[in-house]
Design a protein around this motif. Structure first.
Motif, PDB file in Angstrom:
ATOM      1  N   LEU A 136       0.814  -1.218   0.000  1.00  0.00           N
ATOM      2  CA  LEU A 136       0.000   0.000   0.000  1.00  0.00           C
ATOM      3  C   LEU A 136       0.847   1.269   0.000  1.00  0.00           C
ATOM      4  O   LEU A 136       0.307   2.377   0.055  1.00  0.00           O
ATOM      5  CB  LEU A 136      -0.938   0.003   1.216  1.00  0.00           C
ATOM      6  N   HIS A 137       2.173   1.119  -0.064  1.00  0.00           N
ATOM      7  CA  HIS A 137       3.065   2.279  -0.023  1.00  0.00           C
ATOM      8  C   HIS A 137       2.956   3.088  -1.318  1.00  0.00           C
ATOM      9  O   HIS A 137       2.916   2.533  -2.408  1.00  0.00           O
ATOM     10  CB  HIS A 137       4.507   1.834   0.175  1.00  0.00           C
ATOM     11  N   ARG A 138       2.920   4.394  -1.165  1.00  0.00           N
ATOM     12  CA  ARG A 138       2.935   5.315  -2.298  1.00  0.00           C
ATOM     13  C   ARG A 138       3.928   6.432  -2.003  1.00  0.00           C
ATOM     14  O   ARG A 138       4.055   6.837  -0.849  1.00  0.00           O
ATOM     15  CB  ARG A 138       1.542   5.919  -2.544  1.00  0.00           C
ATOM     16  N   PRO A 139       4.717   6.921  -2.988  1.00  0.00           N
ATOM     17  CA  PRO A 139       4.635   6.540  -4.401  1.00  0.00           C
ATOM     18  C   PRO A 139       5.150   5.135  -4.644  1.00  0.00           C
ATOM     19  O   PRO A 139       5.815   4.543  -3.781  1.00  0.00           O
ATOM     20  CB  PRO A 139       5.525   7.591  -5.069  1.00  0.00           C
ATOM     21  N   PHE A 140       4.853   4.602  -5.819  1.00  0.00           N
ATOM     22  CA  PHE A 140       5.239   3.244  -6.151  1.00  0.00           C
ATOM     23  C   PHE A 140       6.757   3.081  -6.169  1.00  0.00           C
ATOM     24  O   PHE A 140       7.487   3.986  -6.585  1.00  0.00           O
ATOM     25  CB  PHE A 140       4.691   2.847  -7.530  1.00  0.00           C
ATOM     26  N   SER A 197      14.419 -20.904   4.515  1.00  0.00           N
ATOM     27  CA  SER A 197      14.036 -19.583   4.022  1.00  0.00           C
ATOM     28  C   SER A 197      13.958 -19.562   2.502  1.00  0.00           C
ATOM     29  O   SER A 197      14.469 -20.455   1.821  1.00  0.00           O
ATOM     30  CB  SER A 197      15.038 -18.522   4.504  1.00  0.00           C
ATOM     31  N   SER A 198      13.314 -18.534   1.979  1.00  0.00           N
ATOM     32  CA  SER A 198      13.237 -18.322   0.531  1.00  0.00           C
ATOM     33  C   SER A 198      13.332 -16.834   0.250  1.00  0.00           C
ATOM     34  O   SER A 198      12.916 -15.997   1.061  1.00  0.00           O
ATOM     35  CB  SER A 198      11.919 -18.863  -0.038  1.00  0.00           C
ATOM     36  N   VAL A 199      13.867 -16.510  -0.927  1.00  0.00           N
ATOM     37  CA  VAL A 199      13.939 -15.124  -1.385  1.00  0.00           C
ATOM     38  C   VAL A 199      12.876 -14.919  -2.454  1.00  0.00           C
ATOM     39  O   VAL A 199      12.749 -15.737  -3.376  1.00  0.00           O
ATOM     40  CB  VAL A 199      15.331 -14.803  -1.963  1.00  0.00           C
ATOM     41  N   ILE A 200      12.115 -13.840  -2.326  1.00  0.00           N
ATOM     42  CA  ILE A 200      11.077 -13.529  -3.314  1.00  0.00           C
ATOM     43  C   ILE A 200      11.360 -12.171  -3.960  1.00  0.00           C
ATOM     44  O   ILE A 200      12.048 -11.317  -3.369  1.00  0.00           O
ATOM     45  CB  ILE A 200       9.663 -13.538  -2.710  1.00  0.00           C
ATOM     46  N   ARG A 201      10.852 -11.979  -5.153  1.00  0.00           N
ATOM     47  CA  ARG A 201      10.884 -10.677  -5.819  1.00  0.00           C
ATOM     48  C   ARG A 201       9.456 -10.235  -6.027  1.00  0.00           C
ATOM     49  O   ARG A 201       8.618 -10.997  -6.529  1.00  0.00           O
ATOM     50  CB  ARG A 201      11.606 -10.751  -7.165  1.00  0.00           C
ATOM     51  N   LEU A 202       9.157  -9.007  -5.640  1.00  0.00           N
ATOM     52  CA  LEU A 202       7.806  -8.456  -5.703  1.00  0.00           C
ATOM     53  C   LEU A 202       7.826  -7.164  -6.513  1.00  0.00           C
ATOM     54  O   LEU A 202       8.646  -6.281  -6.252  1.00  0.00           O
ATOM     55  CB  LEU A 202       7.302  -8.219  -4.281  1.00  0.00           C
ATOM     56  N   GLU A 203       6.954  -7.058  -7.503  1.00  0.00           N
ATOM     57  CA  GLU A 203       6.840  -5.855  -8.326  1.00  0.00           C
ATOM     58  C   GLU A 203       5.410  -5.333  -8.266  1.00  0.00           C
ATOM     59  O   GLU A 203       4.485  -6.027  -8.707  1.00  0.00           O
ATOM     60  CB  GLU A 203       7.203  -6.150  -9.787  1.00  0.00           C
ATOM     61  N   PRO A 204       5.189  -4.133  -7.730  1.00  0.00           N
ATOM     62  CA  PRO A 204       3.829  -3.587  -7.648  1.00  0.00           C
ATOM     63  C   PRO A 204       3.208  -3.419  -9.029  1.00  0.00           C
ATOM     64  O   PRO A 204       3.891  -3.071  -9.994  1.00  0.00           O
ATOM     65  CB  PRO A 204       4.043  -2.212  -6.986  1.00  0.00           C
ATOM     66  N   ILE A 205       1.914  -3.694  -9.110  1.00  0.00           N
ATOM     67  CA  ILE A 205       1.169  -3.466 -10.351  1.00  0.00           C
ATOM     68  C   ILE A 205       0.770  -1.996 -10.394  1.00  0.00           C
ATOM     69  O   ILE A 205       0.076  -1.502  -9.502  1.00  0.00           O
ATOM     70  CB  ILE A 205      -0.072  -4.366 -10.411  1.00  0.00           C
ATOM     71  N   ASN A 206       1.234  -1.313 -11.426  1.00  0.00           N
ATOM     72  CA  ASN A 206       1.008   0.128 -11.538  1.00  0.00           C
ATOM     73  C   ASN A 206       0.437   0.454 -12.917  1.00  0.00           C
ATOM     74  O   ASN A 206       1.096   0.196 -13.913  1.00  0.00           O
ATOM     75  CB  ASN A 206       2.321   0.875 -11.325  1.00  0.00           C
TER      76      ASN A 206
END
Length: 306
Positions: A136-140, A197-206
């Motif tokens: 929910l953080h803005r700006p993206f 553990s695992s590493v993830i990559r997250l990209e906000p949908i904009n």
């Protein structure tokens, strides 16, 4: 893929170890010690020289140092003042010192700063609230590369019908593209945690979907309270009926809509579910489109979840 610079411009980790810092497991302090894992995480973030990077829980600075060498600024958030002091000493009187900005305190209780990329080995006990805060953080921001407990990472990417599919899965995939990049064994940490553990990559949908997220999440909280029960059964609970009844009356009052004396809130809720062929569905098998249809069906009849 940009090449990661590894110039020795500050105290190496072995010198930090000599300080005899005791790590607090209650704060989730499991320091990532494997330089190959750290380098791989930074490479997956595809940093640019102009980037501002957010790191949460920097520990003794093993990742922080490499981040500083590959971006414009690193903003770290650390709750333990002992580790803050250690990190400051590690970059003191080096070219990296002016690129480091430290925020002391609980990241969950602070406004996130502006940043382009987030790279972090997070304390696992804040995983869920931090993900929601990040989404929910803005700006993206451009992307986040994060270390999580293996099962938590699997929840983020779980699909409808999977055993680990939950409200977290739906919310994350509504607002972002998320992938698991690699697994990380316990022996890569000091002290070793009890879980993989695992590493993830997250990209906000904009731009994000055009919905009221608080209302959307209110619907999901009801649906996933018992994800194996039918929606018809879920929406018969008194607390759900009372909440929807209150919100419906507020909606009618604000829009000058009169409520018929024979209006039955329970019957109307069940009618909406049946008319949209949702009464026999179970949340564990419903995808994002199903929940979007359900939210629209309730909203169009004046029922709201905030």
């Amino acid at each position: 893929m940009p090449k990661i610079r590894s110039d020795k411009k500050c105290r190496p980790h072995k010198d930090v170890q000599k300080q005899g810092i005791g790590f607090d497991k209650t704060l989730g302090q499991h320091i990532l010690k494997n330089p190959q894992v750290i380098t791989s995480m930074i490479e997956k973030a595809s940093l640019r020289p102009s980037d501002v990077v957010l790191e949460v829980g920097p520990g003794t600075g093993n990742m922080t140092v490499q981040l500083l060498e590959n971006c414009k600024q690193v903003v770290v958030c650390e709750v333990d003042t002992r580790l803050v002091a250690e990190l400051q000493k590690r970059v003191q009187s080096t070219p990296l010192q002016n690129k480091l900005k430290i925020t002391v305190g609980d990241v969950l209780h602070k406004e996130l700063p502006f940043f382009d990329v987030c790279v972090a080995n997070l304390p696992y006990q804040i995983s869920s609230p931090f993900i929601f805060k990040l989404l929910l953080h803005r700006p993206f921001f451009r992307c986040a590369v994060l270390m999580f407990q293996k099962e938590f990472a699997q929840r983020l990417v779980a699909k409808a019908g999977d055993k680990l599919y939950c409200r977290l899965s739906v919310n994350t995939q509504l607002l972002a593209r998320v992938d698991i990049l690699m697994k990380v064994a316990k022996n890569n940490f000091r002290p070793p945690p009890k879980v993989e553990s695992s590493v993830i990559r997250l990209e906000p949908i904009n731009p994000p979907p055009n919905i009221n997220f608080k209302e959307w999440d209110g619907l999901l909280r009801i649906c996933f309270q018992r994800k194996n029960k039918t929606l018809s059964a879920q929406f018969k609970h008194n607390y759900v009926i009372d909440m929807l009844s209150h919100n419906y009356r507020v909606h009618c009052s604000l829009n000058n809509i009169s409520i018929d004396n024979n209006f039955d809130i329970k019957d109307n809720i069940q009618k909406i579910l049946k008319d949209n062929e949702m009464d026999d569905k179970r949340s564990r098998t419903m995808d994002i489109d199903h929940f979007l249809i359900l939210l629209h069906a309730f909203n169009s009849q004046g029922f709201h979840f905030t």
